[in-house]
Design a protein around this motif. Structure first.
Motif, mmCIF file in Angstrom:
data_model
loop_
_atom_site.group_PDB
_atom_site.id
_atom_site.type_symbol
_atom_site.label_atom_id
_atom_site.label_comp_id
_atom_site.label_asym_id
_atom_site.label_seq_id
_atom_site.Cartn_x
_atom_site.Cartn_y
_atom_site.Cartn_z
ATOM 1 N N ALA A 149 116.949 14.758 -4.781
ATOM 2 C CA ALA A 149 117.470 13.539 -5.396
ATOM 3 C C ALA A 149 118.930 13.313 -5.020
ATOM 4 O O ALA A 149 119.342 12.188 -4.706
ATOM 5 N N ALA A 150 119.726 14.389 -5.033
ATOM 6 C CA ALA A 150 121.148 14.267 -4.699
ATOM 7 C C ALA A 150 121.334 13.833 -3.253
ATOM 8 O O ALA A 150 122.187 12.990 -2.938
ATOM 9 N N THR A 151 120.530 14.378 -2.349
ATOM 10 C CA THR A 151 120.612 14.000 -0.941
ATOM 11 C C THR A 151 120.275 12.528 -0.753
ATOM 12 O O THR A 151 120.931 11.805 0.001
ATOM 13 N N ALA A 152 119.252 12.064 -1.466
ATOM 14 C CA ALA A 152 118.842 10.665 -1.353
ATOM 15 C C ALA A 152 119.934 9.726 -1.855
ATOM 16 O O ALA A 152 120.168 8.656 -1.282
ATOM 17 N N LEU A 153 120.613 10.122 -2.914
ATOM 18 C CA LEU A 153 121.642 9.267 -3.498
ATOM 19 C C LEU A 153 122.863 9.137 -2.596
ATOM 20 O O LEU A 153 123.548 8.110 -2.603
ATOM 21 N N THR A 154 123.146 10.175 -1.815
ATOM 22 C CA THR A 154 124.345 10.171 -0.974
ATOM 23 C C THR A 154 124.054 9.738 0.458
ATOM 24 O O THR A 154 124.966 9.650 1.278
ATOM 25 N N ALA A 155 122.787 9.470 0.777
ATOM 26 C CA ALA A 155 122.427 9.085 2.150
ATOM 27 C C ALA A 155 122.988 7.707 2.497
ATOM 28 O O ALA A 155 123.161 6.847 1.636
ATOM 29 N N GLU A 156 123.257 7.518 3.783
ATOM 30 C CA GLU A 156 123.756 6.233 4.255
ATOM 31 C C GLU A 156 122.707 5.151 4.024
ATOM 32 O O GLU A 156 121.509 5.381 4.163
ATOM 33 N N ARG A 157 123.159 3.971 3.652
ATOM 34 C CA ARG A 157 122.233 2.871 3.385
ATOM 35 C C ARG A 157 121.461 2.500 4.654
ATOM 36 O O ARG A 157 122.037 2.356 5.726
ATOM 37 N N CYS A 158 120.163 2.343 4.492
ATOM 38 C CA CYS A 158 119.308 2.042 5.636
ATOM 39 C C CYS A 158 119.255 0.531 5.885
ATOM 40 O O CYS A 158 118.957 -0.237 4.966
ATOM 41 N N PRO A 159 119.505 0.080 7.129
ATOM 42 C CA PRO A 159 119.480 -1.359 7.429
ATOM 43 C C PRO A 159 118.081 -1.881 7.769
ATOM 44 O O PRO A 159 117.901 -3.076 8.000
ATOM 45 N N LEU A 160 117.092 -0.993 7.817
ATOM 46 C CA LEU A 160 115.757 -1.367 8.263
ATOM 47 C C LEU A 160 114.853 -1.749 7.091
ATOM 48 O O LEU A 160 114.998 -1.230 5.990
#
Length: 219
Positions: free
Chosen positions: A148-159
């Motif tokens: 969950a923490a990794t998902a929250l800090t991931a770069e926003r996906c433009p796709l």
């Protein structure tokens, strides 16, 4: 351990009360599937009622046995865990826990959008996994805190979701025609999604775009 909002009452309480939680286990690796079945069957309130070696068999077994919880490996042939979960949840009143070696943020987003109830790494000890199964059977959701923490800090996906679907299958040897058949789309539509994704990611090919999306954790 962490959990989510409390839902409906469960089928078993882990202390011998109520009937056993009926479980389906699906994993294409025979040794892992066998170990999970053996360990989880030791729990007094969990009964493995079906097993499957790929996503399509998991769907068939779920429809036939109607388990309380389905424990699905993410990376299976024929249909991955999330594809199998989508089909199962459309046909059976059950709950799904996804287990994976590669906890990509994009995969978690796909799982949650599919209404999967649990998401855990394969490194989860059997005893902890049993607790997750009980939580999910009781109507709660569980996502591994590190995932969950990794998902929250991931770069926003433009796709878009469809662009991601097309790229996900482009990481294999599938042709555009085969990807179209898997996604139930016209080949021209798939080409458009791939072209758009390539433009957004400044990639020279669909395979390069797929690798870039994979490296960012989007697929």
């Amino acid at each position: 351990m962490g959990g989510a909002a409390v839902g409906a009452a469960g089928v078993g309480d882990g202390n011998g009360g109520g009937r056993s939680i009926r479980l389906l286990v699906a994993d294409d690796e025979h040794l892992i599937r066998g170990a999970l079945v053996a360990l989880l069957n030791l729990e007094p309130d969990i009964e493995v009622v079906a097993t499957a070696e790929n996503g399509l068999v998991a769907v068939e077994q779920a429809i036939e046995t109607r388990p309380d919880v389905c424990l699905l490996d993410l990376e299976m042939p024929e249909a991955d865990g999330i594809e199998a979960a989508t089909r199962i949840l459309q046909a059976v009143p059950t709950r799904v826990v996804i287990v994976t070696r590669h906890a990509r943020p994009g995969v978690l987003r796909r799982a949650l959008a599919t209404k999967v109830s649990g998401f855990v790494p394969k490194s989860t000890p059997a005893e902890e996994l049993a607790h997750v199964i009980r939580d999910v059977a009781a109507g709660r959701r569980y996502v591994d805190p590190e995932i969950a923490a990794t998902a929250l800090t991931a770069e926003r996906c433009p796709l878009t979701d469809r662009e991601l679907d097309a790229l996900r299958h482009s990481r294999s040897t599938m042709s555009v025609q085969q990807i179209a058949e898997r996604l139930h789309l016209a080949p021209g539509t798939v080409r458009n999604y791939l072209s758009s994704a390539m433009t957004k990611l400044d990639a020279a090919s669909r395979h390069e775009a797929a690798e870039k999306a994979w490296e960012q954790g989007w697929i």
